[in-house]
Design a protein around this motif. Structure first.
Motif, PDB file in Angstrom:
ATOM      1  N   UNK A   1       3.381   3.562  -0.268  1.00  0.00           N
ATOM      2  CA  UNK A   1       4.755   3.233  -0.638  1.00  0.00           C
ATOM      3  C   UNK A   1       4.862   3.216  -2.153  1.00  0.00           C
ATOM      4  N   UNK A   2       6.010   3.642  -2.663  1.00  0.00           N
ATOM      5  CA  UNK A   2       6.272   3.638  -4.102  1.00  0.00           C
ATOM      6  C   UNK A   2       7.734   3.334  -4.329  1.00  0.00           C
ATOM      7  N   UNK A   3       8.009   2.633  -5.439  1.00  0.00           N
ATOM      8  CA  UNK A   3       9.390   2.355  -5.781  1.00  0.00           C
ATOM      9  C   UNK A   3       9.514   1.065  -6.544  1.00  0.00           C
ATOM     10  N   UNK A   4      10.748   0.660  -6.870  1.00  0.00           N
ATOM     11  CA  UNK A   4      10.956  -0.630  -7.531  1.00  0.00           C
ATOM     12  C   UNK A   4      10.474  -1.762  -6.635  1.00  0.00           C
ATOM     13  N   UNK A   5       9.996  -2.865  -7.222  1.00  0.00           N
ATOM     14  CA  UNK A   5       9.472  -3.966  -6.405  1.00  0.00           C
ATOM     15  C   UNK A   5      10.431  -4.433  -5.317  1.00  0.00           C
ATOM     16  N   UNK A   6      11.717  -4.499  -5.621  1.00  0.00           N
ATOM     17  CA  UNK A   6      12.690  -4.994  -4.644  1.00  0.00           C
ATOM     18  C   UNK A   6      12.746  -4.094  -3.407  1.00  0.00           C
ATOM     19  N   UNK A   7      12.499  -2.802  -3.592  1.00  0.00           N
ATOM     20  CA  UNK A   7      12.546  -1.873  -2.459  1.00  0.00           C
ATOM     21  C   UNK A   7      11.215  -1.817  -1.713  1.00  0.00           C
ATOM     22  N   UNK A   8      10.119  -2.047  -2.430  1.00  0.00           N
ATOM     23  CA  UNK A   8       8.787  -1.866  -1.837  1.00  0.00           C
ATOM     24  C   UNK A   8       8.304  -3.113  -1.109  1.00  0.00           C
ATOM     25  N   UNK A   9       8.517  -4.274  -1.713  1.00  0.00           N
ATOM     26  CA  UNK A   9       7.930  -5.516  -1.172  1.00  0.00           C
ATOM     27  C   UNK A   9       8.830  -6.105  -0.087  1.00  0.00           C
ATOM     28  N   UNK A  10       8.799  -5.488   1.060  1.00  0.00           N
ATOM     29  CA  UNK A  10       9.578  -5.952   2.204  1.00  0.00           C
ATOM     30  C   UNK A  10       8.669  -6.720   3.158  1.00  0.00           C
ATOM     31  N   UNK A  11       9.238  -7.597   3.992  1.00  0.00           N
ATOM     32  CA  UNK A  11       8.412  -8.286   4.992  1.00  0.00           C
ATOM     33  C   UNK A  11       7.651  -7.316   5.885  1.00  0.00           C
ATOM     34  N   UNK A  12       8.272  -6.187   6.193  1.00  0.00           N
ATOM     35  CA  UNK A  12       7.619  -5.208   7.073  1.00  0.00           C
ATOM     36  C   UNK A  12       6.396  -4.603   6.408  1.00  0.00           C
ATOM     37  N   UNK A  13       6.514  -4.238   5.124  1.00  0.00           N
ATOM     38  CA  UNK A  13       5.354  -3.673   4.430  1.00  0.00           C
ATOM     39  C   UNK A  13       4.262  -4.725   4.262  1.00  0.00           C
ATOM     40  N   UNK A  14       4.629  -5.945   3.937  1.00  0.00           N
ATOM     41  CA  UNK A  14       3.639  -6.998   3.756  1.00  0.00           C
ATOM     42  C   UNK A  14       2.867  -7.249   5.045  1.00  0.00           C
ATOM     43  N   UNK A  15       3.547  -7.161   6.168  1.00  0.00           N
ATOM     44  CA  UNK A  15       2.868  -7.339   7.453  1.00  0.00           C
ATOM     45  C   UNK A  15       1.955  -6.159   7.762  1.00  0.00           C
TER      46      UNK A  15
END
Length: 263
Positions: free
Chosen positions: A215-229
Motif C-alpha cells: 500500500x502507498x499513499x498519504x497516511x490518512x488513506x493508508x492507515x485504515x483499520x482494514x490494513x492494520x488488521x
C-alpha cells in the motif's frame, strides 16, 4: 532531489527478502516506510544507501542510477542513519560529526572554517553542542543517536535515509527529532515502527509486507483499520488527533490479534 526505487529484488542466504519493490520519495518530502518485523524495511534501506547490493532493480536519484555514481559523490547527495551504530567509540562527539564533511574534503586536508561551522550548526540542531568535547563512548544510547543524526546533517545531503531514528530516544527527544526532520525539508526516506509518529511526520507512506510494497499513499488513506488488521494483525480504530488533526491510531490492547477476514 527525487529518490526512486524500481523493481528492487534482494536475496540473502538463499532467501528472497525483497521481491520487486517500487517506491518514490518525492523531493523535499518525508516519506515513511512501515511494516511488521521481518517485512524487509531495513534491508530495503541498506540497498538504498548501498550497504547491500540488490539482485535486480535500481535506485535512482533524480533519474540517475545510484550504482553508477562514485561513493564520494553519492555521499554528497545521500546520508544515512542506519541501525548499526557501534563505530567511533574512541572519538569525541565533534570528531564523529566532522566525519560527515569527508565527502567534501581533499585527501589529508584539515577541516576548513566552513566545515567547522557546519559541524557546530549540526550539533546545535540536535541539541548536542554542549557535548562536543565528550567521548562518544561516554554517551547514552539516545545521545549517540542524536550525534549520528548530526553527522548525517553535516553531510548536507539532498536525501536522508533513516532507519528507526527514534530508537533509544525519550519522548521529548523523539518529538524534537521528528519536528527537526519535518523542518529540514530534505528528501527523506525513514523507516518507523511507531505508526502514530509515521502518521504525524510523513507526507506519504509505503507499507511493506513480505518484501513487497502492499500500500502507498498519504497516511490518512493508508492507515485504515482494514490494513492494520491485514498487515499488522491488530484491531485498531483510526481517529483524528485532537491537537494536530493527523490520523491517530487507537489499538485494542485487550484483544491484540485481529479477527481473520471473512470469506
Amino acid at each position: 532531489m527525487r529518490l526512486a526505487v524500481e523493481d528492487l529484488h534482494l536475496t540473502l542466504a538463499g532467501r528472497a527478502v525483497l521481491a520487486g519493490v517500487h517506491l518514490i520519495a518525492e523531493s523535499g518530502r518525508v516519506t515513511g516506510l512501515v511494516g511488521p518485523n521481518g517485512s524487509g524495511k531495513s534491508t530495503l534501506l541498506r540497498a538504498v544507501y548501498r550497504h547491500l547490493a540488490p539482485s535486480a532493480g535500481r535506485v535512482l536519484l533524480d533519474g540517475r542510477d545510484l550504482a553508477a555514481v562514485t561513493r564520494p559523490e553519492a555521499a554528497r547527495h545521500l546520508a544515512a542513519l542506519p541501525q548499526e551504530r557501534g563505530e567511533g567509540f574512541e572519538l569525541t562527539v565533534r570528531q564523529i560529526v566532522a566525519t560527515g564533511r569527508i565527502p567534501y574534503q581533499r585527501a589529508f586536508a584539515a577541516d576548513s572554517a566552513e566545515d567547522r561551522a557546519v559541524v557546530a550548526r549540526a550539533l546545535e540542531q540536535v541539541g548536542m553542542a554542549p557535548y562536543a568535547g565528550r567521548r562518544f563512548a561516554e554517551l547514552s544510547g539516545g545521545e549517540r543517536q542524536r550525534v549520528l543524526l548530526a553527522r548525517a546533517l553535516a553531510q548536507q545531503p539532498d536525501v536522508l535515509v533513516l532507519d528507526e531514528p527514534t530508537n533509544h530516544l525519550d519522548i521529548r527527544h523523539q518529538v524534537e527529532l521528528l519536528a527537526l526532520l519535518r523542518a529540514q525539508r530534505t528528501t527523506s526516506l525513514v523507516a518507523l515502527h511507531d505508526l502514530n509518529a509515521a502518521a504525524s511526520v510523513c507526507d506519504r507512506l509505503h507499507v511493506l509486507a513480505g518484501g513487497a510494497v502492499v500500500a502507498s499513499g498519504p497516511p490518512r488513506e493508508v492507515l485504515t483499520p482494514e490494513l492494520l488488521a491485514e498487515v499488522f494483525g491488530v484491531r485498531a480504530a483510526v481517529t483524528e488527533h485532537p491537537l494536530t488533526g493527523d490520523p491517530l491510531i487507537a489499538f485494542d490492547h485487550r484483544h491484540p490479534a485481529a479477527a481473520p477476514a471473512g470469506p
